[in-house]
Design an enzyme around this catalytic site. Structure first.
Site: not given
Length: 479
Positions: A212, A247
């Site tokens: 991720e 993110c």
């Protein structure tokens, strides 16, 4: 932390997993309930740790970390029976009579390496998937969020089965020692540079990965919008998510030259409503996590190539590690701020002649973790969904796809591989085992030697699904 023996820890975890304890439905439920209790009974302790690490506002801590963790745990408890159940699938004529199913089974002993920006949620959400799938798991929290790391180590030690769920605190030496072990899966959340190191370590043992990562997530703003709502949602996704240290926060915006002044004015107005005239004094903005990241962001702002491009904000308070929400206009494509993920409270706005031109800018860069579009134009929405490749897309909002557990969350290309959330977390830590069940009936001699033209014709008929052909082969008919 004191030295730990990674190999000895792994041996103990292998023994626990081999005992079969983690595979039972009852064990999985007991551990998920323990996580739910942990999040419910220690909310203040968790909020205090997040405030210590990031000056994170209590509302953000609760809504974006604790509440999402509880929801994830509750969903796993509700759906676990169904997730664990074998999936019946159809079989073919060539295996008649038979039945088949796909059986999810745990991978074994897995490693979760977490990130610092959402250090509670991003640590425990993957652990929920690992436990739900029946694995033994080691969590390595980020040392950059030391208060949350310490709380996680303490609370998991109190609430979880410590023979199957362990926390390893520390920094590079501890992470390196962990990566030298042979895992059955590694789940890493962080940046691409470290992601490559994790990938290289995993490759030595052919260990599968979920990565991720991040990237430069764009937000396109069309003129055909409710501008005030759009501005508020951009602000919520950019500065309301850890002050840009997320993110999936919008990394840069694109709009038309004609519409840019309206967008900028509205962003300024709404930012002042949210954070006041002096945002550095606002209690509703997280600080920059540490001096290294503060200096990194300062370097982006000090780049000579963006001189004169700051049109809002730019104030810095190094003593308190705070940077005000900052907007820049039409920065060069080769400036530092456009060459790396910002991961902070700086928002460049690029302008184009036509909103459709924004697609070419996005496609010229690595595939982002998320991409956002604000518009009421149906055709533009359709083109955006068809043409933009990203981990996830959101139309008329930012970051909210994270809150939908029926959607997979993950990247593509440079922004990551694999996905999780909801059942996708369970699947990420499971092996889908193929099972074919046959009886001793229907044992056709055609599959065995000696091979004859009649047997070949029968097998061809079976493969082609021709009932007449099967009859011809069985009866020896010829055209």
């Amino acid at each position: 932390m004191a030295f730990f023996d990674a190999a000895a820890m792994m041996k103990g975890l292998r023994g626990t997993y081999a005992s079969g304890r983690t595979r039972s439905y009852e064990w999985r439920v007991s551990q998920l309930k323990a996580l739910l209790k942990l999040a419910s009974f220690h909310e203040k302790e968790i909020v205090d740790a997040l405030r210590s690490d990031l000056s994170k506002p209590e509302l953000e801590s609760f809504l974006q970390e604790i509440a999402l963790l509880k929801e994830s745990c509750g969903l796993a408890l509700k759906e676990l029976h169904r997730w664990m159940a074998p999936e019946k699938v159809k079989t073919m004529m060539t295996t008649f009579p038979s039945s088949a199913e796909i059986v999810p089974e745990p991978l074994g002993v897995v490693l979760v390496i977490s990130a610092w920006n959402y250090p509670f949620l991003l640590s425990l959400d993957p652990v929920i998937g690992a436990i739900a799938a029946g694995n033994a798991v080691v969590l390595k929290p980020s040392e950059i969020a030391p208060a949350t790391s310490s709380v996680l180590a303490k609370l998991l030690g109190q609430y979880m089965d410590c023979s199957a769920v362990k926390v390893v605190e520390g920094a590079i030496p501890e992470t390196t020692a962990l990566l030298e072990q042979k895992w059955d899966k590694i789940f890493y959340t962080g940046n691409g540079k470290v992601g490559r190191i994790v990938s290289a370590a995993a490759a030595k043992h052919l260990t599968p990965l979920v990565l991720e990562l991040g990237g430069k997530s764009p937000v396109i703003v069309d003129s055909n919008v409710d501008l005030k709502v759009a501005a508020r949602r951009i602000i919520a996704g950019k500065w309301g998510c850890n002050n840009g240290q997320a993110c999936v926060s919008p990394d840069y915006a694109i709009t038309t030259k004609e519409f840019a002044p309206d967008l900028i004015d509205t962003l300024r107005s709404e930012l002042e409503k949210f954070y006041g005239k002096d945002p550095l004094k606002s209690n509703d903005l997280s600080r920059i996590v540490n001096s290294n990241h503060f200096n990194r962001l300062s370097k982006l702002l000090d780049d000579d190539k963006i001189s004169g491009k700051i049109i809002h904000g730019g104030q810095k308070d190094i003593a308190n590690l705070k940077i005000a929400p900052t907007i820049l206009l039409d920065v060069p494509g080769d400036s530092l701020i456009m060459e790396e993920e910002i991961f902070g409270p700086l928002l460049p706005i690029l302008t184009v002649n036509n909103v459709e031109d924004s697609f070419n800018i996005i496609k010229s860069k690595d595939k982002p973790l998320a991409a956002y579009l604000f518009t009421n134009n149906k055709k533009l929405k359709e083109n955006f969904i068809s043409n933009i490749s990203a981990g996830g897309l959101v139309v008329n909002d930012t970051t909210m796809h994270l809150a939908v557990p029926t959607l997979p969350f993950g990247g593509v290309g440079e922004s990551g591989m694999g996905a999780y959330h909801g059942k996708f977390s369970f699947d990420a830590f499971s092996h889908k085992k193929a099972v074919l069940l046959r009886s001793f009936a229907g044992d056709l001699s055609s599959r065995y030697p000696p091979y004859t033209p009649k047997k070949l014709n029968l097998l061809k008929a079976l493969v082609n699904g021709s009932l007449l052909g099967i009859l011809r082969a069985l009866l020896g008919w010829h055209d």
